[in-house]
Design a protein around this motif. Structure first.
Motif, PDB file in Angstrom:
ATOM      1  N   SER A  11      18.101 -50.519   8.237  1.00  0.00           N
ATOM      2  CA  SER A  11      17.337 -51.730   8.520  1.00  0.00           C
ATOM      3  C   SER A  11      17.858 -52.861   7.655  1.00  0.00           C
ATOM      4  CB  SER A  11      15.847 -51.525   8.251  1.00  0.00           C
ATOM      5  OG  SER A  11      15.115 -52.664   8.670  1.00  0.00           O
ATOM      6  N   VAL A  63      19.563 -53.856  11.839  1.00  0.00           N
ATOM      7  CA  VAL A  63      18.280 -53.741  12.538  1.00  0.00           C
ATOM      8  C   VAL A  63      18.476 -53.085  13.897  1.00  0.00           C
ATOM      9  CG1 VAL A  63      16.359 -55.020  13.550  1.00  0.00           C
ATOM     10  CG2 VAL A  63      17.279 -55.727  11.337  1.00  0.00           C
ATOM     11  N   ILE A  79      16.886 -49.609  15.269  1.00  0.00           N
ATOM     12  CA  ILE A  79      16.079 -49.449  16.483  1.00  0.00           C
ATOM     13  C   ILE A  79      16.495 -48.190  17.234  1.00  0.00           C
ATOM     14  CG2 ILE A  79      15.577 -50.426  18.761  1.00  0.00           C
ATOM     15  CD1 ILE A  79      15.845 -53.222  17.441  1.00  0.00           C
ATOM     16  N   PRO A 123      12.340 -52.065  13.426  1.00  0.00           N
ATOM     17  CA  PRO A 123      13.000 -51.070  14.273  1.00  0.00           C
ATOM     18  C   PRO A 123      12.061 -49.949  14.728  1.00  0.00           C
ATOM     19  CG  PRO A 123      14.341 -51.552  12.340  1.00  0.00           C
ATOM     20  CD  PRO A 123      13.007 -52.186  12.116  1.00  0.00           C
TER      21      PRO A 123
END
Length: 355
Positions: free
Chosen positions: A60, A78, A82, A107
């Motif tokens: 992240s 990010v 996810i 995420p």
């Protein structure tokens, strides 16, 4: 009792993690298997793993409102996060995801949404932080701490709950706290809390006035990692980088408190009925959420507020004295607040979203 599974998330600071700890025992009572998604190197990892909770690490990037070279690379972290969160959630098949905010939560919230898993989030501050703003469209319900926050959120999603407080924080012993610090009953006890990372501004102001303060008070100073001052050896002054297990006892023995104005800590002080002087983080180094938090408490009669820009040695001493002399008035206001621990309310919201 039916068994459920919940994945919790939140990180970047202790304020995005410790409220989750308050919810975990109640969630387990309601039949939830609890897991957590955070970052590999975030503060949340140690805190959660110390609770023997199954932990999943993802990538992240930090979400910033200011220019930084990393703003060009962190969006890719990010995006990677996810896909990682989506994969974990698809494998673990939770009934619901709970997000406490912080950059790691984005995420996870999106990963849950893409798997069709309902998301409940919690916003501590009066106005939603950047991570929660991005996450809002993907959440089923958003629990909020301040009534003023509801105007910033879709009315069908917002639920006023307050902030969750750990049960053990309410069970401290004044006697144990005084014994831990080596204090006696000769002078009242002043507790200084500068947030999980400490506050140089507050630390410096207290230490410049320490001799004068110690004439009337015994002092517990939680100053943050790397902020101890070994040159101060005065009797009646105890300083700590960070306190965990003994914190309930130190709060119990404090007569008054000087603190930053993060939503978690001020609601803890409210729950404990501790008269407090709030010195919120200035707008120069924040988005101004602590100022809003502090003024809300000031307007409701729970706190004295001293803006960081107005902090001087003379004003600090004057405000501390005002706080102590009027402590009964502040305790009475807090007793009449009608605000309860939010744990049950938030767990009810989570249960309502379980399919």
């Amino acid at each position: 009792m039916k068994n459920y599974k919940i994945i919790m998330t939140g990180g970047g600071s202790a304020g995005h993690v410790t409220p989750n700890l308050a919810l975990i025992p109640k969630l387990k009572e309601n039949g939830f298997d609890v897991q957590y998604i955070g970052t590999e190197n975030g503060i949340e990892k140690k805190i959660i793993m110390d609770q023997n909770i199954k932990y999943h690490a993802i990538s992240s990037g930090k979400l910033r409102r200011y220019f930084d070279v990393k703003n060009f690379t962190d969006p890719f972290k990010v995006i990677k996060g996810i896909f990682e969160a989506k994969s974990i959630i698809k494998r673990e098949k939770p009934d619901v995801v709970f997000s406490k905010g912080g950059f790691v939560s984005v995420p996870v919230v999106m990963g849950a949404f893409f798997n069709g898993v309902p998301v409940v989030s919690h916003e501590s501050d009066m106005t939603p932080g950047l991570a929660n703003k991005i996450s809002l469209p993907y959440c089923s319900k958003i629990c909020v701490t301040f009534p003023e926050t509801l105007q910033h959120i879709n009315k069908d999603k917002g639920v006023l709950t307050g902030t969750p407080i750990r049960k053990e924080l309410l069970e401290g012993s004044r006697i144990k706290g005084m014994r831990f610090c080596g204090f006696d009953k000769s002078r009242p006890i002043l507790l200084i809390i500068g947030g999980s990372l400490g506050s140089k501004v507050i630390n410096d102001a207290i230490r410049k006035n320490i001799n004068q303060i110690l004439e009337k008070y015994q002092v517990i100073h939680i100053c943050g990692k790397g902020n101890l001052d070994s040159s101060i050896t005065s009797e009646g002054y105890r300083q700590f980088e960070y306190i965990s297990d003994e914190l309930p006892d130190l709060l119990a023995c404090a007569d008054i408190v000087v603190s930053r104005a993060g939503a978690n800590v001020i609601y803890e002080l409210l729950a404990l009925k501790k008269p407090n002087l709030l010195i919120p983080l200035s707008r120069k180094s924040s988005r101004g959420d602590q100022i809003l938090n502090a003024n809300s408490f000031k307007n409701r009669g729970f706190s004295v507020v001293l803006e960081e820009e107005e902090l001087t040695e003379e004003k600090l001493m004057s405000y501390i004295e005002e706080l102590y002399l009027n402590r009964g008035k502040f305790i009475a206001k807090m007793n009449d607040s009608g605000i309860e621990n939010a744990v049950d309310k938030i767990v009810d919201v989570i249960m309502s979203q379980v399919k």
